[in-house]
Design a protein around this motif. Structure first.
Motif, mmCIF file in Angstrom:
data_model
loop_
_atom_site.group_PDB
_atom_site.id
_atom_site.type_symbol
_atom_site.label_atom_id
_atom_site.label_comp_id
_atom_site.label_asym_id
_atom_site.label_seq_id
_atom_site.Cartn_x
_atom_site.Cartn_y
_atom_site.Cartn_z
ATOM 1 N N UNK A 101 -17.394 -4.075 24.694
ATOM 2 C CA UNK A 101 -17.647 -3.455 23.400
ATOM 3 C C UNK A 101 -16.548 -3.930 22.457
ATOM 4 N N UNK A 102 -16.939 -4.313 21.267
ATOM 5 C CA UNK A 102 -15.963 -4.763 20.280
ATOM 6 C C UNK A 102 -16.220 -4.076 18.952
ATOM 7 N N UNK A 103 -15.150 -3.707 18.297
ATOM 8 C CA UNK A 103 -15.227 -3.172 16.940
ATOM 9 C C UNK A 103 -14.238 -3.972 16.099
ATOM 10 N N UNK A 104 -14.739 -4.545 15.029
ATOM 11 C CA UNK A 104 -13.851 -5.238 14.100
ATOM 12 C C UNK A 104 -12.949 -4.197 13.444
ATOM 13 N N UNK A 105 -11.668 -4.498 13.328
ATOM 14 C CA UNK A 105 -10.731 -3.524 12.771
ATOM 15 C C UNK A 105 -11.102 -3.105 11.352
ATOM 16 N N UNK A 106 -11.668 -4.018 10.584
ATOM 17 C CA UNK A 106 -12.015 -3.646 9.208
ATOM 18 C C UNK A 106 -13.207 -2.690 9.141
ATOM 19 N N UNK A 107 -13.880 -2.450 10.268
ATOM 20 C CA UNK A 107 -14.989 -1.484 10.312
ATOM 21 C C UNK A 107 -14.528 -0.098 10.754
ATOM 22 N N UNK A 108 -13.308 0.019 11.227
ATOM 23 C CA UNK A 108 -12.818 1.304 11.715
ATOM 24 C C UNK A 108 -12.581 2.235 10.537
ATOM 25 N N UNK A 133 -20.675 2.991 11.408
ATOM 26 C CA UNK A 133 -22.036 3.130 11.916
ATOM 27 C C UNK A 133 -22.169 3.887 13.221
ATOM 28 N N UNK A 134 -21.082 4.299 13.847
ATOM 29 C CA UNK A 134 -21.165 4.925 15.158
ATOM 30 C C UNK A 134 -20.467 6.272 15.163
ATOM 31 N N UNK A 135 -20.796 7.055 16.167
ATOM 32 C CA UNK A 135 -20.114 8.331 16.362
ATOM 33 C C UNK A 135 -18.672 8.087 16.788
ATOM 34 N N UNK A 136 -18.414 6.977 17.406
ATOM 35 C CA UNK A 136 -17.069 6.654 17.870
ATOM 36 C C UNK A 136 -17.060 6.346 19.349
ATOM 37 N N UNK A 137 -16.080 5.594 19.749
ATOM 38 C CA UNK A 137 -15.922 5.337 21.173
ATOM 39 C C UNK A 137 -14.649 6.020 21.640
ATOM 40 N N UNK A 138 -14.705 6.487 22.866
ATOM 41 C CA UNK A 138 -13.579 7.189 23.464
ATOM 42 C C UNK A 138 -12.966 6.272 24.514
#
Length: 166
Positions: A101-108, A133-138
């Motif tokens: 799973x990857x999240x671009x830092x600028x999307x956080x 766009x997401x509830x979040x990852x833990x």
């Protein structure tokens, strides 16, 4: 190294790379000790001509319990990594089937941490990362969770600041 350099883009650098905290192995280690002790005790009980068969059954069951309760969690721990680079958050997990799973830092949009009493004693916690766009990852049982949250926040701040062209 927690992540292969082949998985990084040109010029991308790792800020934080870690596995889950060893806390995740406390219960599996306890179950290993208890299972071995119980199997050792139970194997002294059978007597008579079928004692060898009963001992074999006891140790086979103990082996299956140890594989399920101790070895598999250790392999999961060994194969789970969390990496924060200057561009993205990368998670990798899985033994036979890898999941990433990857999240671009600028999307956080938000990054928080949670620490229970045991987490505070052991120096770990859960990092919760939310994007637009997401509830979040833990990310549970993350070592030095406060420092990780601070490193990501600093990088987000650096990335959001306008660059001086002078």
């Amino acid at each position: 190294m927690v992540i292969s350099s082949k998985l990084l883009d040109d010029g991308e650098r790792v800020l934080v790379g870690t596995r889950t905290h060893v806390k995740a192995l406390l219960l599996p280690a306890l179950l290993l000790v208890v299972t071995a002790g119980l199997a050792g005790f139970l194997s002294t009980l059978p007597g008579g001509e079928r004692a060898g068969t009963w001992r074999l059954v006891i140790w086979v069951v103990a082996l299956l319990v140890v594989l399920r309760a101790s070895v598999l969690p250790f392999l999961r721990w060994l194969s789970t990594t969390y990496v924060v680079t200057d561009r993205r958050l990368i998670t990798r997990t899985g033994l036979l089937t890898r999941t990433g799973h990857e999240i671009q830092l600028d999307r956080i949009s938000d990054i928080t941490y949670e620490k229970g009493l045991l987490d505070r004693v052991l120096g770990c916690g859960t990092l919760v990362v939310s994007d637009a766009g997401e509830m979040g990852i833990r990310l549970p049982d993350l070592p030095r969770v406060e420092q990780t949250q601070l490193a990501v926040s600093r990088q987000l701040y650096r990335s959001s600041r306008p660059h001086d062209d002078a």
